[in-house]
Design a protein around this motif. Structure first.
Motif, mmCIF file in Angstrom:
data_model
loop_
_atom_site.group_PDB
_atom_site.id
_atom_site.type_symbol
_atom_site.label_atom_id
_atom_site.label_comp_id
_atom_site.label_asym_id
_atom_site.label_seq_id
_atom_site.Cartn_x
_atom_site.Cartn_y
_atom_site.Cartn_z
ATOM 1 N N PHE A 1 0.834 -1.213 0.000
ATOM 2 C CA PHE A 1 0.000 0.000 0.000
ATOM 3 C C PHE A 1 0.866 1.260 0.000
ATOM 4 O O PHE A 1 0.557 2.229 -0.693
ATOM 5 N N GLU A 2 1.951 1.248 0.752
ATOM 6 C CA GLU A 2 2.842 2.418 0.827
ATOM 7 C C GLU A 2 3.412 2.791 -0.536
ATOM 8 O O GLU A 2 3.752 3.950 -0.769
ATOM 9 N N GLU A 3 3.489 1.817 -1.441
ATOM 10 C CA GLU A 3 4.022 2.050 -2.783
ATOM 11 C C GLU A 3 3.142 3.024 -3.569
ATOM 12 O O GLU A 3 3.637 3.814 -4.367
ATOM 13 N N LEU A 4 1.835 2.968 -3.365
ATOM 14 C CA LEU A 4 0.940 3.834 -4.131
ATOM 15 C C LEU A 4 0.456 5.032 -3.331
ATOM 16 O O LEU A 4 -0.163 5.939 -3.882
ATOM 17 N N GLU A 5 0.745 5.069 -2.048
ATOM 18 C CA GLU A 5 0.281 6.184 -1.214
ATOM 19 C C GLU A 5 0.749 7.550 -1.711
ATOM 20 O O GLU A 5 -0.023 8.511 -1.690
ATOM 21 N N PRO A 6 1.989 7.691 -2.217
ATOM 22 C CA PRO A 6 2.375 9.009 -2.753
ATOM 23 C C PRO A 6 1.481 9.460 -3.920
ATOM 24 O O PRO A 6 1.187 10.644 -4.050
ATOM 25 N N MET A 7 1.028 8.520 -4.741
ATOM 26 C CA MET A 7 0.139 8.881 -5.850
ATOM 27 C C MET A 7 -1.227 9.303 -5.315
ATOM 28 O O MET A 7 -1.823 10.264 -5.815
ATOM 29 N N LEU A 8 -1.727 8.613 -4.294
ATOM 30 C CA LEU A 8 -2.996 9.012 -3.679
ATOM 31 C C LEU A 8 -2.871 10.411 -3.086
ATOM 32 O O LEU A 8 -3.772 11.241 -3.239
ATOM 33 N N ASP A 9 -1.759 10.674 -2.420
ATOM 34 C CA ASP A 9 -1.519 12.005 -1.854
ATOM 35 C C ASP A 9 -1.476 13.064 -2.946
ATOM 36 O O ASP A 9 -2.060 14.142 -2.810
ATOM 37 N N LEU A 10 -0.784 12.744 -4.035
ATOM 38 C CA LEU A 10 -0.678 13.674 -5.157
ATOM 39 C C LEU A 10 -2.058 14.011 -5.719
ATOM 40 O O LEU A 10 -2.383 15.182 -5.941
ATOM 41 N N LEU A 11 -2.861 13.006 -5.944
ATOM 42 C CA LEU A 11 -4.207 13.222 -6.482
ATOM 43 C C LEU A 11 -5.058 14.056 -5.531
ATOM 44 O O LEU A 11 -5.776 14.965 -5.959
ATOM 45 N N GLU A 12 -4.969 13.746 -4.265
ATOM 46 C CA GLU A 12 -5.769 14.466 -3.272
ATOM 47 C C GLU A 12 -5.288 15.907 -3.089
ATOM 48 O O GLU A 12 -6.089 16.843 -3.066
ATOM 49 N N ASP A 13 -3.992 16.082 -2.994
ATOM 50 C CA ASP A 13 -3.429 17.406 -2.721
ATOM 51 C C ASP A 13 -3.519 18.361 -3.905
ATOM 52 O O ASP A 13 -3.479 19.577 -3.725
ATOM 53 N N HIS A 14 -3.607 17.825 -5.116
ATOM 54 C CA HIS A 14 -3.596 18.671 -6.315
ATOM 55 C C HIS A 14 -4.852 18.516 -7.163
ATOM 56 O O HIS A 14 -4.833 18.832 -8.354
ATOM 57 N N ALA A 15 -5.933 18.042 -6.559
ATOM 58 C CA ALA A 15 -7.170 17.788 -7.307
ATOM 59 C C ALA A 15 -7.657 19.022 -8.072
ATOM 60 O O ALA A 15 -8.149 18.903 -9.194
ATOM 61 N N ASP A 16 -7.487 20.195 -7.503
ATOM 62 C CA ASP A 16 -7.969 21.414 -8.153
ATOM 63 C C ASP A 16 -7.101 21.851 -9.340
ATOM 64 O O ASP A 16 -7.481 22.738 -10.095
ATOM 65 N N GLU A 17 -5.966 21.214 -9.531
ATOM 66 C CA GLU A 17 -5.062 21.575 -10.622
ATOM 67 C C GLU A 17 -5.243 20.700 -11.865
ATOM 68 O O GLU A 17 -4.698 21.018 -12.923
#
Length: 114
Positions: free
Chosen positions: A88-104
């Protein structure tokens, strides 16, 4: 001279991450687990009885087995529970990226236009 492409785009691990995020239901499962782990399988089903029958079948025959085979979730079929997998930790940075930059992200992504 052109700048070289980042090495990450050629890595097979990124293919696994994109496979996991390929469908809305898989993304929903992963984001829900990110926020609260473990979760009962019923949390991933729609409230509508008609929709949940076909969705339940697809969830149990495609989404959960695929995410489990990728190592992103652990699925206890007997208990009806899903938790974060070893990878799970392998994809967590991508989940964070999607969540943190959703408005972009491009506006057409959110309204269904192509």
């Amino acid at each position: 001279m052109d700048d070289p492409l980042p090495d990450i785009i050629l890595q097979p691990g990124l293919d696994r991450v994109f496979e996991a995020l390929f469908t809305r239901r898989r993304r929903l499962i992963l984001f829900m687990l990110k926020r609260s782990d473990p979760r009962p399988v019923v949390d991933f089903l729609p409230r509508s009885a008609k929709a949940s029958e076909s969705t339940s079948m697809q969830l149990q025959q495609d989404d959960l087995p695929r995410l489990a085979s990728l190592g992103y979730i652990d699925w206890d079929r007997e208990a009806g529970e899903v938790s974060k997998g070893d990878r799970f930790e392998e994809l967590e940075p991508m989940l964070d990226l999607l969540e943190d930059h959703a408005d972009e992200f491009h506006a057409s992504w959110s309204n269904g236009r192509r």
